[in-house]
Structures are given as structure tokens and as C-alpha cells.
Write a protein that holds these residues in place. Structure first.
Motif, PDB file in Angstrom:
ATOM      1  N   TYR A 175      -0.504 -11.805  -8.028  1.00 52.31           N
ATOM      2  CA  TYR A 175      -1.570 -11.950  -9.031  1.00 52.31           C
ATOM      3  C   TYR A 175      -2.622 -12.966  -8.596  1.00 52.31           C
ATOM      4  O   TYR A 175      -3.820 -12.757  -8.787  1.00 52.31           O
ATOM      5  N   SER A 176      -2.202 -14.073  -7.992  1.00 52.23           N
ATOM      6  CA  SER A 176      -3.163 -15.118  -7.616  1.00 52.23           C
ATOM      7  C   SER A 176      -4.159 -14.622  -6.566  1.00 52.23           C
ATOM      8  O   SER A 176      -5.294 -15.085  -6.533  1.00 52.23           O
ATOM      9  N   ALA A 177      -3.751 -13.675  -5.757  1.00 54.09           N
ATOM     10  CA  ALA A 177      -4.653 -13.131  -4.739  1.00 54.09           C
ATOM     11  C   ALA A 177      -5.803 -12.333  -5.346  1.00 54.09           C
ATOM     12  O   ALA A 177      -6.839 -12.145  -4.709  1.00 54.09           O
ATOM     13  N   TYR A 178      -5.629 -11.868  -6.584  1.00 60.21           N
ATOM     14  CA  TYR A 178      -6.644 -11.047  -7.233  1.00 60.21           C
ATOM     15  C   TYR A 178      -7.450 -11.808  -8.274  1.00 60.21           C
ATOM     16  O   TYR A 178      -8.301 -11.226  -8.939  1.00 60.21           O
ATOM     17  N   GLY A 179      -7.179 -13.077  -8.458  1.00 62.24           N
ATOM     18  CA  GLY A 179      -7.969 -13.891  -9.370  1.00 62.24           C
ATOM     19  C   GLY A 179      -7.759 -13.528 -10.818  1.00 62.24           C
ATOM     20  O   GLY A 179      -6.719 -13.021 -11.208  1.00 62.24           O
ATOM     21  N   ALA A 180      -8.784 -13.753 -11.610  1.00 60.41           N
ATOM     22  CA  ALA A 180      -8.685 -13.626 -13.061  1.00 60.41           C
ATOM     23  C   ALA A 180      -8.938 -12.217 -13.584  1.00 60.41           C
ATOM     24  O   ALA A 180      -8.866 -11.996 -14.779  1.00 60.41           O
ATOM     25  N   ASP A 181      -9.232 -11.269 -12.720  1.00 60.13           N
ATOM     26  CA  ASP A 181      -9.549  -9.921 -13.175  1.00 60.13           C
ATOM     27  C   ASP A 181      -8.266  -9.157 -13.502  1.00 60.13           C
ATOM     28  O   ASP A 181      -7.547  -8.721 -12.601  1.00 60.13           O
ATOM     29  N   PRO A 182      -7.951  -8.972 -14.799  1.00 60.60           N
ATOM     30  CA  PRO A 182      -6.705  -8.309 -15.166  1.00 60.60           C
ATOM     31  C   PRO A 182      -6.697  -6.808 -14.870  1.00 60.60           C
ATOM     32  O   PRO A 182      -5.660  -6.177 -14.955  1.00 60.60           O
ATOM     33  N   PHE A 183      -7.850  -6.249 -14.520  1.00 59.26           N
ATOM     34  CA  PHE A 183      -7.922  -4.824 -14.253  1.00 59.26           C
ATOM     35  C   PHE A 183      -7.888  -4.504 -12.754  1.00 59.26           C
ATOM     36  O   PHE A 183      -7.908  -3.352 -12.369  1.00 59.26           O
ATOM     37  N   ALA A 184      -7.850  -5.531 -11.916  1.00 55.17           N
ATOM     38  CA  ALA A 184      -7.869  -5.325 -10.476  1.00 55.17           C
ATOM     39  C   ALA A 184      -6.502  -4.946  -9.928  1.00 55.17           C
ATOM     40  O   ALA A 184      -6.407  -4.297  -8.896  1.00 55.17           O
ATOM     41  N   LEU A 185      -5.447  -5.354 -10.621  1.00 51.56           N
ATOM     42  CA  LEU A 185      -4.094  -5.217 -10.089  1.00 51.56           C
ATOM     43  C   LEU A 185      -3.135  -4.821 -11.200  1.00 51.56           C
ATOM     44  O   LEU A 185      -3.176  -5.372 -12.296  1.00 51.56           O
ATOM     45  N   GLN A 186      -2.255  -3.889 -10.904  1.00 54.22           N
ATOM     46  CA  GLN A 186      -1.226  -3.463 -11.848  1.00 54.22           C
ATOM     47  C   GLN A 186       0.129  -3.618 -11.174  1.00 54.22           C
ATOM     48  O   GLN A 186       0.384  -3.004 -10.144  1.00 54.22           O
ATOM     49  N   LEU A 187       0.994  -4.454 -11.761  1.00 55.41           N
ATOM     50  CA  LEU A 187       2.339  -4.675 -11.219  1.00 55.41           C
ATOM     51  C   LEU A 187       3.389  -4.290 -12.233  1.00 55.41           C
ATOM     52  O   LEU A 187       3.198  -4.451 -13.444  1.00 55.41           O
ATOM     53  N   ALA A 188       4.507  -3.780 -11.724  1.00 55.81           N
ATOM     54  CA  ALA A 188       5.629  -3.412 -12.582  1.00 55.81           C
ATOM     55  C   ALA A 188       6.927  -3.787 -11.884  1.00 55.81           C
ATOM     56  O   ALA A 188       7.013  -3.743 -10.655  1.00 55.81           O
ATOM     57  N   ILE A 189       7.912  -4.165 -12.683  1.00 57.57           N
ATOM     58  CA  ILE A 189       9.279  -4.343 -12.200  1.00 57.57           C
ATOM     59  C   ILE A 189      10.087  -3.193 -12.784  1.00 57.57           C
ATOM     60  O   ILE A 189      10.005  -2.926 -13.986  1.00 57.57           O
ATOM     61  N   VAL A 190      10.849  -2.523 -11.947  1.00 60.60           N
ATOM     62  CA  VAL A 190      11.821  -1.549 -12.435  1.00 60.60           C
ATOM     63  C   VAL A 190      13.187  -2.144 -12.154  1.00 60.60           C
ATOM     64  O   VAL A 190      13.524  -2.447 -11.010  1.00 60.60           O
ATOM     65  N   ALA A 191      13.954  -2.358 -13.236  1.00 64.99           N
ATOM     66  CA  ALA A 191      15.275  -2.971 -13.110  1.00 64.99           C
ATOM     67  C   ALA A 191      16.358  -1.969 -13.501  1.00 64.99           C
ATOM     68  O   ALA A 191      16.273  -1.314 -14.541  1.00 64.99           O
ATOM     69  N   HIS A 192      17.356  -1.876 -12.626  1.00 62.47           N
ATOM     70  CA  HIS A 192      18.531  -1.059 -12.919  1.00 62.47           C
ATOM     71  C   HIS A 192      19.729  -1.713 -12.255  1.00 62.47           C
ATOM     72  O   HIS A 192      19.576  -2.692 -11.516  1.00 62.47           O
ATOM     73  N   GLY A 193      20.902  -1.205 -12.530  1.00 61.99           N
ATOM     74  CA  GLY A 193      22.111  -1.832 -11.984  1.00 61.99           C
ATOM     75  C   GLY A 193      22.167  -3.299 -12.402  1.00 61.99           C
ATOM     76  O   GLY A 193      21.845  -3.649 -13.539  1.00 61.99           O
ATOM     77  N   GLN A 194      22.560  -4.146 -11.468  1.00 63.12           N
ATOM     78  CA  GLN A 194      22.682  -5.572 -11.763  1.00 63.12           C
ATOM     79  C   GLN A 194      21.360  -6.221 -12.160  1.00 63.12           C
ATOM     80  O   GLN A 194      21.347  -7.264 -12.810  1.00 63.12           O
ATOM     81  N   GLY A 195      20.245  -5.623 -11.790  1.00 63.14           N
ATOM     82  CA  GLY A 195      18.940  -6.194 -12.091  1.00 63.14           C
ATOM     83  C   GLY A 195      18.610  -6.297 -13.569  1.00 63.14           C
ATOM     84  O   GLY A 195      17.787  -7.117 -13.967  1.00 63.14           O
TER      85      GLY A 195
END
Length: 174
Positions: free
Chosen positions: A71-91
Motif C-alpha cells: 500500500y505504501s508504494a501506491y500512496g494515498a490513492d485508494p483506487f490505485a491498488l486492490q489487495l485481498a487475503i484469501v484464508a483457508h486451512g490453518q490461515g
């Protein structure tokens, strides 16, 4: 001069704005919502899925650090980057209210680890929890933390693949 109709319209808009702000101040405490694979969308030019199928706390903390750096690499623009975590099993254990009555009941939760998740989620992070994991481990879905950025998906691995097919880059820590 303002007509009665304009005044009524203005009051209606003001009431809606106040109600909206009140809703933001006190979010509803609903259970995490359920998504279908077809509901998943790429909404930014750059998107990445972090695959979390591990239960090692230092590795999880490293993943959160990498997400914050991402996120820090893309600055304050919330529309520049979309991240998701997919957790399964022990996660999935990192997203539970407690480890009582789970396979991990003898483990100690890392203090304040979920606060780190909430901190990076302020940037738009989404977390998808695997329903198959909850079913196979006989975990009540109500044990999942209640946060607006958490949802359930039918299958963790299918979600990772679906996101990749929609243009998400794949990241796995460790």
C-alpha cells in the motif's frame, strides 16, 4: 426566494446526509457476508491476492508487513491498488474471535495481531474466508471476527484461482 418544494427537498437531503454520517459512526455489527465467486471483481489497475493457508504467526505478521509496504508504494490513492487475503486451512485462525473450541485451542493468539489487520484494511484490503475450511473443521462461522472487510467465499483455493483469472497477481509469503 425558496419554494416550499425546494425547502422540503433540501431538508430531505440534509436528513439523508445526517443519517449517512450516523451510520458511518456506528457501523452495524452484522456477521461477515457471503460472496459467490461471480461476485468477485477487479476494481483497480493493480490488484494482488495474498494466499494465506498457513498458521505460522511470524509468517502471518510478515504477510501483513508486505501488505502495508504494498500500500505504501501506491500512496494515498485508494483506487490505485486492490489487495485481498484469501484464508483457508490453518490461515483462518488469524480471523477468529478466539481459538477456544477449535483445533488450535492450545495455541496462544498473538497479541494485537488483528489490530494490524484492521490497520491495513483501512486502505481497502478485503479478507475472504473459506467456507469449506469452516465446514470441515466444524467451526461455527459466527466465530469469525466481525469486520466490514471480511467475507466468506465457497472455497479458498477456488477464490484464489478466480481472482487470478480476473487479473489479480498472486503472492504467497514464506
Amino acid at each position: 426566494m425558496t419554494s416550499a418544494r425546494d425547502e422540503t427537498s433540501r431538508r430531505t437531503m440534509m436528513a439523508a446526509a445526517v443519517a449517512g454520517l450516523a451510520g458511518m459512526a456506528a457501523p452495524a455489527l452484522a456477521a461477515p457476508r457471503e460472496l459467490k465467486l461471480a461476485d468477485l471483481r477487479k476494481e483497480a489497475d493493480v490488484a494482488c491476492v495474498y494466499h494465506c493457508d498457513f498458521g505460522d504467526p511470524p509468517r502471518f505478521v510478515q504477510m501483513l508487513t508486505n501488505i502495508a509496504n504494498h500500500y505504501s508504494a501506491y500512496g494515498a490513492d485508494p483506487f490505485a491498488l486492490q489487495l485481498a487475503i484469501v484464508a483457508h486451512g490453518q490461515g483462518v485462525k488469524f480471523f477468529l474471535e478466539s481459538l477456544e473450541e477449535t483445533t488450535w485451542r492450545d495455541e496462544v493468539m498473538v497479541p494485537k495481531i488483528f489490530e494490524r489487520v484492521e490497520d491495513v484494511a483501512k486502505n481497502g484490503l478485503k479478507v475472504h474466508l473459506c467456507e469449506i475450511t469452516f465446514s470441515r473443521l466444524k467451526l461455527d462461522k459466527a466465530k469469525a471476527r466481525n469486520a466490514p472487510f471480511i467475507s466468506f467465499v465457497p472455497s479458498g483455493v477456488a477464490t484464489v484461482a478466480a481472482l487470478q483469472s480476473k487479473g489479480f497477481a498472486y503472492m504467497k509469503i514464506g
